[in-house]
Every structure is written in C-alpha cells, then in structure tokens.
Design a protein around this motif. Structure first.
Motif, PDB file in Angstrom:
ATOM      1  N   LYS A  11      68.150 123.021  28.067  1.00 34.51           N
ATOM      2  CA  LYS A  11      68.333 123.443  26.678  1.00 34.51           C
ATOM      3  C   LYS A  11      69.810 123.532  26.296  1.00 34.51           C
ATOM      4  N   ARG A  80      62.033 116.137  27.488  1.00 30.38           N
ATOM      5  CA  ARG A  80      62.791 117.334  27.095  1.00 30.38           C
ATOM      6  C   ARG A  80      63.255 117.218  25.646  1.00 30.38           C
ATOM      7  N   SER A  83      60.305 117.352  23.246  1.00 25.16           N
ATOM      8  CA  SER A  83      59.776 118.713  23.231  1.00 25.16           C
ATOM      9  C   SER A  83      60.644 119.622  22.358  1.00 25.16           C
ATOM     10  N   GLU A  84      61.955 119.494  22.504  1.00 23.71           N
ATOM     11  CA  GLU A  84      62.869 120.310  21.691  1.00 23.71           C
ATOM     12  C   GLU A  84      62.765 119.952  20.209  1.00 23.71           C
ATOM     13  N   ALA A  86      60.156 118.631  18.711  1.00 19.69           N
ATOM     14  CA  ALA A  86      58.856 119.111  18.249  1.00 19.69           C
ATOM     15  C   ALA A  86      58.898 120.605  17.957  1.00 19.69           C
ATOM     16  N   THR A  87      59.526 121.364  18.844  1.00 21.56           N
ATOM     17  CA  THR A  87      59.630 122.816  18.648  1.00 21.56           C
ATOM     18  C   THR A  87      60.371 123.135  17.354  1.00 21.56           C
ATOM     19  N   MET A  88      61.437 122.390  17.076  1.00 25.07           N
ATOM     20  CA  MET A  88      62.186 122.600  15.829  1.00 25.07           C
ATOM     21  C   MET A  88      61.333 122.305  14.605  1.00 25.07           C
ATOM     22  N   SER A  89      60.321 121.463  14.762  1.00 27.39           N
ATOM     23  CA  SER A  89      59.430 121.105  13.658  1.00 27.39           C
ATOM     24  C   SER A  89      58.173 121.961  13.620  1.00 27.39           C
ATOM     25  N   GLY A  90      58.084 122.942  14.512  1.00 27.27           N
ATOM     26  CA  GLY A  90      56.919 123.816  14.539  1.00 27.27           C
ATOM     27  C   GLY A  90      55.738 123.258  15.305  1.00 27.27           C
ATOM     28  N   TRP A  92      54.125 121.842  19.263  1.00 26.95           N
ATOM     29  CA  TRP A  92      54.256 122.103  20.690  1.00 26.95           C
ATOM     30  C   TRP A  92      53.548 121.032  21.474  1.00 26.95           C
ATOM     31  N   ASP A  95      51.260 121.367  28.086  1.00 24.42           N
ATOM     32  CA  ASP A  95      51.814 121.201  29.423  1.00 24.42           C
ATOM     33  C   ASP A  95      50.944 120.281  30.259  1.00 24.42           C
TER      34      ASP A  95
END
Length: 111
Positions: A11, A80, A83-84, A86-90, A92, A95
């Motif tokens: 990160k 990675r 994933s990051e 996607a997280t910023m766009s809401g 997930w 796994d």
C-alpha cells in the motif's frame, strides 16, 4: 544466469527489490521468507501469486525460476493495483479460496 530479484507492491511502496549472491533456490526462499514476514505483506489470500510466494516461503513448493518470478511479480502487482483502485471506487475483490496445507503421507510408515 538471472539475478534473483523480487518486485513487490504494498500500500505504501510500489516496488522493492532484493538481490543476493548464492544458490538461487536458497536465495529466493530466504527472500520469500523475509517478504511474508513483513507487516505490510497483504497475506497469502490476495492473489494466487501471493499464495505461491507464501507456499515457497514455507517450503510447500519450490521457490520457482526466473519465468515464475516474473509471473508472480506481475500477477501480484496487477492484483494489488486493481484491488486498490476497486477499493477507491467502493468495490471489493473476493479473496482466493483457502485450502488445507499439503501433507505428505509416509508410505513406508509402520501400520
């Protein structure tokens, strides 16, 4: 003979690299052990590449070769980054599936 590097994304760091002299399989296993022991290792379930890195560090699979290092490095990096983003766009990612650790059966054990 290829230099055994590992490129790894966290990160906070986009890339770090290790280089060392010695037998490649031993060097790469040591690098993998160091990597999975870091507090910023995302865990073996982020991607199949992380699982292979974890398995290699724990002696479940060989440390691989230059082709596998590039494959795992890129697969891990792309997973990675995606994933990051996607997280910023809401969103997930789901796994990877956890499997039991492989266990070798001793076929010569006394019954």
């Amino acid at each position: 003979m290829p230099i055994p590097p590992v490129r790894h994304t966290t990160k906070t760091d986009t890339v770090f690299r290790w280089k060392a002299a010695g037998k490649q399989s031993e060097v790469m296993k040591a690098v993998r052990i160091e990597l999975v022991g870091r507090p910023d290792f995302a865990g073996k379930m982020l991607s199949y590449a992380d699982r292979r890195i974890w398995d290699a560090a724990n002696g479940h699979v060989t440390p691989g070769n230059a082709n596998k290092w590039r494959e795992w490095n890129m697969a891990r990096h792309i997973t990675r980054v995606c994933s990051e983003l996607a997280t910023m766009s809401g969103l997930w990612f789901v796994d990877e599936v956890e499997y039991d650790e492989p266990e070798e059966i001793n076929i010569f054990a006394d019954s």
